[in-house]
Motif scaffolding. Structure first.
Motif, PDB file in Angstrom:
ATOM      1  N   ARG A  98       0.816  -1.072   0.079  1.00  0.00           N
ATOM      2  CA  ARG A  98      -0.053   0.013  -0.019  1.00  0.00           C
ATOM      3  C   ARG A  98       0.775   1.200   0.091  1.00  0.00           C
ATOM      4  O   ARG A  98       0.506   2.194  -0.660  1.00  0.00           O
ATOM      5  CB  ARG A  98      -1.008   0.149   1.236  1.00  0.00           C
ATOM      6  N   SER A  99       2.035   1.143   0.768  1.00  0.00           N
ATOM      7  CA  SER A  99       2.798   2.325   0.776  1.00  0.00           C
ATOM      8  C   SER A  99       3.781   2.620  -0.447  1.00  0.00           C
ATOM      9  O   SER A  99       3.571   3.483  -0.940  1.00  0.00           O
ATOM     10  CB  SER A  99       3.865   2.126   1.920  1.00  0.00           C
ATOM     11  N   VAL A 100       3.862   1.603  -1.131  1.00  0.00           N
ATOM     12  CA  VAL A 100       4.809   1.663  -2.482  1.00  0.00           C
ATOM     13  C   VAL A 100       3.657   2.197  -3.425  1.00  0.00           C
ATOM     14  O   VAL A 100       3.910   2.868  -4.429  1.00  0.00           O
ATOM     15  CB  VAL A 100       5.272   0.347  -2.833  1.00  0.00           C
ATOM     16  N   ARG A 101       2.591   1.821  -3.688  1.00  0.00           N
ATOM     17  CA  ARG A 101       1.328   2.338  -4.380  1.00  0.00           C
ATOM     18  C   ARG A 101       1.021   3.596  -4.292  1.00  0.00           C
ATOM     19  O   ARG A 101       0.738   4.375  -5.087  1.00  0.00           O
ATOM     20  CB  ARG A 101       0.196   1.242  -4.331  1.00  0.00           C
ATOM     21  N   ARG A 102       0.879   4.038  -2.943  1.00  0.00           N
ATOM     22  CA  ARG A 102       0.459   5.372  -2.757  1.00  0.00           C
ATOM     23  C   ARG A 102       1.736   6.367  -3.128  1.00  0.00           C
ATOM     24  O   ARG A 102       1.479   7.390  -3.828  1.00  0.00           O
ATOM     25  CB  ARG A 102       0.298   5.573  -1.256  1.00  0.00           C
ATOM     26  N   ASN A 103       2.811   5.921  -2.986  1.00  0.00           N
ATOM     27  CA  ASN A 103       4.069   6.754  -3.339  1.00  0.00           C
ATOM     28  C   ASN A 103       4.015   6.975  -4.878  1.00  0.00           C
ATOM     29  O   ASN A 103       4.257   8.003  -5.463  1.00  0.00           O
ATOM     30  CB  ASN A 103       5.260   6.273  -2.696  1.00  0.00           C
ATOM     31  N   ARG A 104       3.841   5.829  -5.527  1.00  0.00           N
ATOM     32  CA  ARG A 104       3.982   5.920  -7.078  1.00  0.00           C
ATOM     33  C   ARG A 104       2.740   6.803  -7.468  1.00  0.00           C
ATOM     34  O   ARG A 104       2.849   7.442  -8.500  1.00  0.00           O
ATOM     35  CB  ARG A 104       3.792   4.520  -7.470  1.00  0.00           C
ATOM     36  N   LEU A 332       4.260 -33.901  12.671  1.00  0.00           N
ATOM     37  CA  LEU A 332       4.553 -33.007  11.728  1.00  0.00           C
ATOM     38  C   LEU A 332       4.325 -31.614  11.797  1.00  0.00           C
ATOM     39  O   LEU A 332       3.419 -31.092  12.266  1.00  0.00           O
ATOM     40  CB  LEU A 332       3.947 -33.683  10.380  1.00  0.00           C
ATOM     41  N   LYS A 333       5.456 -31.067  11.923  1.00  0.00           N
ATOM     42  CA  LYS A 333       5.311 -29.332  12.138  1.00  0.00           C
ATOM     43  C   LYS A 333       5.445 -28.711  10.801  1.00  0.00           C
ATOM     44  O   LYS A 333       6.591 -28.801  10.004  1.00  0.00           O
ATOM     45  CB  LYS A 333       6.296 -28.904  13.116  1.00  0.00           C
ATOM     46  N   VAL A 334       4.596 -27.827  10.283  1.00  0.00           N
ATOM     47  CA  VAL A 334       4.461 -27.241   9.178  1.00  0.00           C
ATOM     48  C   VAL A 334       4.098 -25.742   9.180  1.00  0.00           C
ATOM     49  O   VAL A 334       3.447 -25.225  10.154  1.00  0.00           O
ATOM     50  CB  VAL A 334       3.062 -27.856   8.229  1.00  0.00           C
ATOM     51  N   ARG A 335       5.036 -25.171   8.564  1.00  0.00           N
ATOM     52  CA  ARG A 335       5.109 -23.549   8.509  1.00  0.00           C
ATOM     53  C   ARG A 335       4.730 -22.928   7.381  1.00  0.00           C
ATOM     54  O   ARG A 335       5.239 -23.434   6.222  1.00  0.00           O
ATOM     55  CB  ARG A 335       6.339 -23.105   9.181  1.00  0.00           C
ATOM     56  N   CYS A 336       3.700 -22.065   7.234  1.00  0.00           N
ATOM     57  CA  CYS A 336       3.323 -21.511   6.102  1.00  0.00           C
ATOM     58  C   CYS A 336       4.363 -20.476   5.439  1.00  0.00           C
ATOM     59  O   CYS A 336       4.876 -19.672   6.209  1.00  0.00           O
ATOM     60  CB  CYS A 336       2.047 -20.610   6.131  1.00  0.00           C
ATOM     61  N   THR A 337       5.099 -20.576   4.517  1.00  0.00           N
ATOM     62  CA  THR A 337       5.799 -19.856   3.905  1.00  0.00           C
ATOM     63  C   THR A 337       5.342 -18.836   2.574  1.00  0.00           C
ATOM     64  O   THR A 337       6.083 -18.069   2.246  1.00  0.00           O
ATOM     65  CB  THR A 337       7.167 -20.528   3.381  1.00  0.00           C
ATOM     66  N   GLY A 338       4.267 -19.382   2.183  1.00  0.00           N
ATOM     67  CA  GLY A 338       4.112 -18.649   0.744  1.00  0.00           C
ATOM     68  C   GLY A 338       4.570 -18.990  -0.448  1.00  0.00           C
ATOM     69  O   GLY A 338       5.685 -19.990  -0.484  1.00  0.00           O
ATOM     70  N   HIS A 339       4.025 -18.844  -1.600  1.00  0.00           N
ATOM     71  CA  HIS A 339       4.636 -18.993  -2.891  1.00  0.00           C
ATOM     72  C   HIS A 339       5.431 -17.842  -3.295  1.00  0.00           C
ATOM     73  O   HIS A 339       5.599 -17.700  -4.346  1.00  0.00           O
ATOM     74  CB  HIS A 339       3.370 -19.284  -3.828  1.00  0.00           C
ATOM     75  N   GLY A 340       6.193 -17.179  -2.526  1.00  0.00           N
ATOM     76  CA  GLY A 340       6.836 -16.002  -3.108  1.00  0.00           C
ATOM     77  C   GLY A 340       5.995 -14.731  -3.212  1.00  0.00           C
ATOM     78  O   GLY A 340       4.916 -14.548  -2.671  1.00  0.00           O
ATOM     79  N   THR A 341       6.406 -13.882  -4.107  1.00  0.00           N
ATOM     80  CA  THR A 341       5.688 -12.605  -4.577  1.00  0.00           C
ATOM     81  C   THR A 341       5.497 -12.720  -6.016  1.00  0.00           C
ATOM     82  O   THR A 341       6.139 -13.175  -6.741  1.00  0.00           O
ATOM     83  CB  THR A 341       6.512 -11.521  -4.076  1.00  0.00           C
ATOM     84  N   ARG A 342       4.509 -11.917  -6.414  1.00  0.00           N
ATOM     85  CA  ARG A 342       3.938 -11.611  -7.594  1.00  0.00           C
ATOM     86  C   ARG A 342       4.488 -10.261  -8.230  1.00  0.00           C
ATOM     87  O   ARG A 342       4.586  -9.874  -9.311  1.00  0.00           O
ATOM     88  CB  ARG A 342       2.831 -11.563  -7.983  1.00  0.00           C
ATOM     89  N   GLN A 343       5.290  -9.723  -7.239  1.00  0.00           N
ATOM     90  CA  GLN A 343       5.729  -8.207  -7.604  1.00  0.00           C
ATOM     91  C   GLN A 343       7.032  -8.234  -8.681  1.00  0.00           C
ATOM     92  O   GLN A 343       8.252  -9.018  -8.463  1.00  0.00           O
ATOM     93  CB  GLN A 343       6.561  -7.501  -6.466  1.00  0.00           C
ATOM     94  N   LYS A 349      14.119   1.136  -0.288  1.00  0.00           N
ATOM     95  CA  LYS A 349      13.234   1.459   0.885  1.00  0.00           C
ATOM     96  C   LYS A 349      12.516   2.712   0.729  1.00  0.00           C
ATOM     97  O   LYS A 349      11.531   2.900   1.384  1.00  0.00           O
ATOM     98  CB  LYS A 349      14.423   1.656   2.187  1.00  0.00           C
ATOM     99  N   HIS A 350      12.788   3.354  -0.261  1.00  0.00           N
ATOM    100  CA  HIS A 350      11.951   4.651  -0.580  1.00  0.00           C
ATOM    101  C   HIS A 350      10.978   4.411  -1.484  1.00  0.00           C
ATOM    102  O   HIS A 350       9.934   5.160  -1.989  1.00  0.00           O
ATOM    103  CB  HIS A 350      12.955   5.758  -1.235  1.00  0.00           C
ATOM    104  N   GLY A 351      10.921   3.144  -2.029  1.00  0.00           N
ATOM    105  CA  GLY A 351       9.428   2.883  -2.940  1.00  0.00           C
ATOM    106  C   GLY A 351      10.060   3.135  -4.435  1.00  0.00           C
ATOM    107  O   GLY A 351       9.314   2.784  -5.366  1.00  0.00           O
ATOM    108  N   PHE A 352      11.397   3.302  -4.720  1.00  0.00           N
ATOM    109  CA  PHE A 352      11.801   3.428  -6.036  1.00  0.00           C
ATOM    110  C   PHE A 352      12.457   2.068  -6.739  1.00  0.00           C
ATOM    111  O   PHE A 352      13.025   1.379  -5.918  1.00  0.00           O
ATOM    112  CB  PHE A 352      12.976   4.429  -6.342  1.00  0.00           C
ATOM    113  N   PRO A 353      12.024   1.831  -7.990  1.00  0.00           N
ATOM    114  CA  PRO A 353      12.444   0.452  -8.464  1.00  0.00           C
ATOM    115  C   PRO A 353      14.182   0.323  -8.487  1.00  0.00           C
ATOM    116  O   PRO A 353      14.782   1.454  -8.911  1.00  0.00           O
ATOM    117  CB  PRO A 353      11.682   0.711 -10.115  1.00  0.00           C
TER     118      PRO A 353
END
Length: 427
Positions: A98-104, A332-343, A349-353
């Motif tokens: 959200r912060s990156v989108r708002r800055n853009r 069995l101990k399972v930890r959710c890690t996600g599938h990465g990112t679609r970014q 840190k300033h939101g610039f590519p």
């Protein structure tokens, strides 16, 4: 004692889970092969006609951070699992996005008309951090249905009364302006203070509800002013203010004050998702019977059977229980890690590519996160390595194993053990 092993035949018919030793013998004799590593499942090299199986119960103890699963067959707990959710990570990532989108948008479309009121949420909508809990539970229910003969599911349905926590004297028509009814403050305090004395940290002793700021000196009954104390600490503190009682322990005093103000977000998460989980379970017409249990019933069963406090054992104690025999002590101990990112574009840190992500995820048939076994036979890194792989376009991979990070392993030495599926596994 390990979890039982799931078994299917050539037609993927679900058979009775078997002891690990028996599964090992079938694999050594070549009568079976490994179908899946997590949960460990073997497939027989023959078809079993008219198999006789004993149905299992899937028992679930939903939690805000960890959900317990147990498979119970005839009063015997043959399989257990603890699923660690990643709701906090999802929330943090959404805030970053959200912060990156708002800055853009401020940079590119500064004068665009506001559009924050043109979206309508559907009925039953849940925030992504809570929807994640429901979806991951659904994923593992489907997996258990696929590999184990199940006909009944029992889910703990907890009710947390937030207004009762804030105002223990509430009653009758006052609830018309409040929330749900029926939560015990003591059970919440046990979870909040980690089932130990707030002042000395002792565990496995009778604990008493104690006012941080003494009631005789104006302290309220709000849950933010309550903690747990053993009999010795409770008598020693008496009606002293906590600042005087802990004047020689400033670190502990600061910790207690911070913990006392801890919000009720965990209770709110369970409240928000309990109906969604029941609705999700009822969607499956696989089960002949769907039951629910209460948190008090689960605690009574665990205490009566003298079982330790663990999430998967809590799951086994959900519902009506006469007796339980634990055939496993290594869930069995399972930890959710996600599938990465679609970014597609990483930002600073300033939101610039700052750099772009490669379009192709697969390299030589592998992708980052796959669990592999690499047997290196020549070169400087001769040996056997087991862990998660990080792919490179050059074909020279990195493997994260228990021994550490091993770099520069050629893809030709890697054998796939388990595809990346958004979870990490351990015992």
């Amino acid at each position: 004692m390990q979890n039982h092993v799931f078994v299917v035949d050539q037609r993927r018919q679900r058979l009775d889970p078997i002891h690990p030793k028996r599964a090992r013998r079938l694999l050594e004799k070549g009568k079976a092969a490994v179908l899946r590593m997590y949960p460990f499942t073997i497939i027989l090299k023959q078809v079993i006609t008219n198999p006789t199986v004993q149905s299992c119960q899937i028992k679930i103890d939903p939690g805000s951070k960890v959900t317990g699963f147990a498979l119970v067959r005839g009063g015997e707990v043959i399989w257990g699992m603890e699923l660690e959710h990643r709701g906090e990570q999802i929330k943090a990532k959404l805030l970053d996005r959200r912060s990156v989108r708002r800055n853009r948008r401020n940079r590119k479309t500064r004068y665009r008309k506001p559009r924050f009121l043109n979206r309508k949420r559907p009925e039953g909508w849940l925030p992504p951090s809570l929807e994640h809990r429901v979806k991951t539970i659904e994923t593992w229910v489907i997996r258990l249905m696929r590999f184990a003969p199940t006909d009944q599911i029992i889910v703990e349905r907890v009710k947390f009364d937030m207004q009762k926590m804030q105002n223990p004297d509430i009653s009758k028509e006052e609830y018309q302006q409040g929330t749900l009814h029926g939560y015990e403050v003591r059970e919440y305090l046990l979870e909040k203070w980690d089932r130990k004395c707030t002042y000395c940290g002792v565990k496995d002793v009778p604990l008493q509800i104690e006012h941080i700021h003494p009631k005789s000196k104006g302290g309220s009954n709000r849950v933010s002013n309550l903690c747990l104390a053993c009999d010795k600490c409770n008598k020693k503190k008496g009606n002293k203010p906590v600042e005087d009682f802990l004047k020689n322990k400033p670190t502990l005093l600061a910790k207690i004050k911070a913990q006392a103000k801890k919000p009720l977000k965990d209770a709110a998460a369970v409240n928000a998702t309990r109906d969604a989980i029941i609705k999700m379970v009822k969607f499956f017409d696989w089960f002949h019977e769907i039951k629910t249990g209460t948190g008090g019933q689960t605690k009574y069963n665990r205490t009566r059977l003298n079982l330790p406090k663990e999430h998967w054992i809590d799951a086994a104690c959900v519902g009506d229980v006469d007796n339980l025999i634990l055939l496993t002590k290594q869930p069995l101990k399972v930890r959710c890690t996600g599938h990465g990112t679609r970014q597609m574009c990483r930002t600073d840190k300033h939101g610039f590519p700052k750099r772009h992500v490669p379009r192709d995820k697969f390299v030589k048939g592998f992708q980052t996160g796959d669990i592999v076994k690499a047997v290196v036979t020549k070169g400087k890194k001769i040996g056997t390595y087991f862990g998660r792989v990080a792919v490179r376009k050059s074909g020279s991979f990195n493997i994260s194993s228990k021994a550490g990070l091993i770099q520069g392993i050629n893809y030709k030495y890697c054998n796939l053990i388990h595809r990346r599926d958004g979870y990490s596994y351990s015992f």
